[in-house]
Design a protein around this motif. Sequence first.
Motif, short mmCIF file in Angstrom:
data_model
loop_
_atom_site.label_atom_id
_atom_site.label_comp_id
_atom_site.label_asym_id
_atom_site.label_seq_id
_atom_site.Cartn_x
_atom_site.Cartn_y
_atom_site.Cartn_z
N ASP A 1 20.29 28.23 -6.13
CA ASP A 1 19.48 29.25 -6.78
C ASP A 1 20.35 30.43 -7.19
O ASP A 1 19.87 31.53 -7.37
CB ASP A 1 18.32 29.72 -5.89
CG ASP A 1 18.81 30.24 -4.54
OD1 ASP A 1 20.03 30.30 -4.34
OD2 ASP A 1 17.96 30.61 -3.71
N VAL A 2 21.66 30.17 -7.32
CA VAL A 2 22.62 31.17 -7.77
C VAL A 2 23.57 30.49 -8.76
O VAL A 2 23.92 29.32 -8.58
CB VAL A 2 23.41 31.76 -6.57
CG1 VAL A 2 24.19 30.68 -5.84
CG2 VAL A 2 24.34 32.87 -7.03
N PRO A 3 23.97 31.16 -9.83
CA PRO A 3 24.90 30.55 -10.79
C PRO A 3 26.21 30.17 -10.12
O PRO A 3 26.74 30.91 -9.28
CB PRO A 3 25.10 31.66 -11.83
CG PRO A 3 23.87 32.49 -11.74
CD PRO A 3 23.50 32.49 -10.28
N LEU A 4 26.73 29.00 -10.49
CA LEU A 4 28.00 28.52 -9.95
C LEU A 4 29.05 28.49 -11.05
O LEU A 4 28.86 27.82 -12.07
CB LEU A 4 27.84 27.12 -9.37
CG LEU A 4 29.14 26.36 -9.04
CD1 LEU A 4 29.92 27.07 -7.96
CD2 LEU A 4 28.84 24.92 -8.62
N LEU A 5 30.14 29.23 -10.85
CA LEU A 5 31.25 29.22 -11.79
C LEU A 5 32.33 28.31 -11.24
O LEU A 5 32.91 28.59 -10.19
CB LEU A 5 31.79 30.64 -12.01
CG LEU A 5 33.02 30.74 -12.93
CD1 LEU A 5 32.72 30.21 -14.31
CD2 LEU A 5 33.51 32.19 -13.00
N SER A 6 32.60 27.23 -11.95
CA SER A 6 33.66 26.31 -11.58
C SER A 6 34.90 26.63 -12.39
O SER A 6 34.87 26.65 -13.62
CB SER A 6 33.21 24.87 -11.87
OG SER A 6 34.30 23.98 -11.78
N ILE A 7 36.00 26.95 -11.68
CA ILE A 7 37.26 27.30 -12.36
C ILE A 7 38.32 26.26 -11.99
O ILE A 7 38.84 26.27 -10.87
CB ILE A 7 37.75 28.70 -11.95
CG1 ILE A 7 36.66 29.74 -12.16
CG2 ILE A 7 39.00 29.08 -12.73
CD1 ILE A 7 37.06 31.15 -11.75
N PRO A 8 38.64 25.36 -12.90
CA PRO A 8 39.64 24.34 -12.58
C PRO A 8 41.05 24.89 -12.60
O PRO A 8 41.33 25.89 -13.26
CB PRO A 8 39.45 23.31 -13.70
CG PRO A 8 38.96 24.12 -14.85
CD PRO A 8 38.11 25.21 -14.25
N ILE A 9 41.92 24.27 -11.84
CA ILE A 9 43.33 24.67 -11.83
C ILE A 9 43.99 24.14 -13.09
O ILE A 9 43.90 22.96 -13.39
CB ILE A 9 44.06 24.11 -10.58
CG1 ILE A 9 43.41 24.70 -9.32
CG2 ILE A 9 45.54 24.41 -10.63
CD1 ILE A 9 43.97 24.14 -8.04
#
Length: 271
Positions: free
Chosen positions: A263-271
């Motif tokens: 219920d919270v935005p998820l920011l995925s930051i790849p290497i």
Amino acid sequence: MRTIIVATDFSDIAENAVEYAATGASIIDAKIVLFNAFKLPLHASNTILSVENVQSMIDKNKLKLETRANDLIKRYDIEVAVDSSLLNVEDEVERLMKQYDAEMVIMGMAKRSLEQDLLGNTTTNVIQKLKFPVLAVPEGVTFKPVKRILYACDVVRGIHKTILERIKDIARSWNAEIEVFNVQEKIEELQEDPSFTKDPLKDEMTGIQYFYKNVASNTIIKEIRNEVVNYQPDLLIMVPNRYGFWSSIVHRSKTRMMAAGLDVPLLSIPI
């Protein structure tokens, strides 16, 4: 001007993400590229259609996309471009990110299900496959300024300096605090690893308001979900690990698993 790719299939989940992105873009003065991967209707794909008929369907879909863009322009006073394609989302998002020199792609995220846990969906597949930041916006979540950031990481594997700098930039831009949340599932490793008992980021986080928290548990996903409830962040950040083909059959990305059902935005930051 900063550019954000926003993917929509016009579903309620995707359109919620569009509204989230438009609100954020109006605050940070960013441009949106509204993208739709157009698919021919099932009945049409099972029949032989003329080139004219197919083009007519594509034109109608693009008009729908342009109408939506004009609505966003009027309501949010932002710059919006449109793009559509008959190709799959993963391939086209990669093209758009490069073409527009965009900083991230925003997509809607459906509620968690057993099917998604096992197979994933379009958003989780993009997170897993592409080397671009992806912001997954859960169904029903509306935009609000980022004041608390939960960065769930694995200190034993190491924290990439470039990733840390990006997270710090996000915190500075919103004047937000960060909780660096380290969960390790092998207790034996923790006892031998000094990074678990002391803050390894002390020298790297000068000028940033942050907290460092360690948890020893064999249920990593559960611990992160619990911390989301306890800390109440406005944004969760994770870095997906890459697995080879055979190991991916056994391992499921923790980032992908976390994306569904939050219920919270998820920011995925790849290497």
